[in-house]
Design a protein around this motif. Sequence first.
Motif, PDB file in Angstrom:
ATOM      1  N   UNK A  52       0.830  -1.213   0.000  1.00 41.59           N
ATOM      2  CA  UNK A  52       0.000   0.000   0.000  1.00 41.59           C
ATOM      3  C   UNK A  52       0.861   1.257   0.000  1.00 41.59           C
ATOM      4  N   UNK A  53       0.296   2.353  -0.413  1.00 38.01           N
ATOM      5  CA  UNK A  53       1.068   3.586  -0.542  1.00 38.01           C
ATOM      6  C   UNK A  53       1.573   4.057   0.817  1.00 38.01           C
ATOM      7  N   UNK A  54       2.818   4.555   0.871  1.00 32.88           N
ATOM      8  CA  UNK A  54       3.337   5.044   2.159  1.00 32.88           C
ATOM      9  C   UNK A  54       2.493   6.220   2.643  1.00 32.88           C
ATOM     10  N   UNK A  55       2.262   6.253   3.963  1.00 29.59           N
ATOM     11  CA  UNK A  55       1.415   7.302   4.510  1.00 29.59           C
ATOM     12  C   UNK A  55       2.175   8.582   4.711  1.00 29.59           C
ATOM     13  N   UNK A  56       1.737   9.631   4.042  1.00 31.03           N
ATOM     14  CA  UNK A  56       2.370  10.937   4.241  1.00 31.03           C
ATOM     15  C   UNK A  56       1.839  11.517   5.544  1.00 31.03           C
ATOM     16  N   UNK A  57       2.721  12.141   6.293  1.00 28.27           N
ATOM     17  CA  UNK A  57       2.281  12.772   7.544  1.00 28.27           C
ATOM     18  C   UNK A  57       1.602  14.093   7.204  1.00 28.27           C
TER      19      UNK A  57
END
Length: 270
Positions: free
Chosen positions: A1-6
């Motif tokens: 899954x896409x990395x979570x941007x803060x």
Amino acid sequence: RAPMAKSKFEYVRDFEADDTCLPNCWVVTRLDGRNFHRFAEQHGFSKPNDDRALHLMTKCAQTVMQELEDIVMAYGQSDEYSFVFKKKSNWFKRRASKFMTHVVSQFASSYVFYWKDYFKDQPLLYPPGFDGRVVLYPSNQNLKDYLSWRQADCHINNLYNTVFWMLVQRSGLTPVQAQDRLQGTLAGDKNEILFSEFNINYNNEPLMYRKGTVLIWQKVNEVTTKRIKLPKETEEKEVEVARTRTKAVPLHCDIIGDQFWEEYPEILAD
Ligand code: ATP
Ligand code: ATP
Ligand code: MG
Ligand code: MG
Ligand code: MG
Ligand code: MG
Ligand code: MG
């Protein structure tokens, strides 16, 4: 899954309360039907014990045990069920809200899903709800005492209800008259009323009513039919295959004395 941007909104996560269950304790989740006095009335439960309702509750509890992780046993009576998670469980990092909500929502959806299998042509009139709570017990004795408390509650209520409904159904007393008659009576008095007025020996009443239902994991042999093609033959053939499966099996036995725990020592083992 896409990395979570803060995002700048991330900080709101810190408002979540830590509800990690203390390590090494038995985690018990108990659920109870919301306003089932009314639910029983509206759905024509037989009194004092409706077998369909009790069996449906147990089916839901078996589903919970099979679908979720780390449950070592369950105990149910009336509109409640308790589930015991193993001491060392690290399911959802031991978050109490995860234990509680997964148990209760799986149970409630199962209750609706399996309703028609038990109640046949009695329609489900509205969506039932259940409350839940989590309690931690640090010692084996505390856990046994907890389960003894629930089974003692089952006994006390069932003895009362058995006499109460005999007085109403057989002697034609109104509920208020039956309640007055039982006011202040002890267990011995209730047994005596059952015996002398209704020729009922309470000890011969069904175990499921008197003891509730214990669910434990047991290996059971299952025979299923499989279609296979043998090497030298051209046609598929049906053969019976036996296999052992681990299932949540219902028992209606005493869990207050030592015998149960001596017979199934693996329940309390790590
Ligand atoms: P967990 O049990 O940890 O919650 P999960 O698989 O439910 O695991 P979530 O982070 O809750 O993970 O994500 C829900 C997933 O369900 C989404 O990633 C997506 O794959 C799927 N999903 C939920 N709603 C929809 C929808 N309306 N349309 C398509 N996919 C959906
Ligand atoms: P609360 O929302 O506070 O739990 P409640 O009405 O559900 O209220 P309980 O103390 O949980 O109250 O009692 C459950 C009631 O449900 C029993 O008193 C009984 O009337 C009814 N009930 C539950 N299961 C059965 C059953 N198998 N047969 C007959 N009646 C049942
Ligand atoms: Mg999600
Ligand atoms: Mg209650
Ligand atoms: Mg209730
Ligand atoms: Mg109850
Ligand atoms: Mg999800």
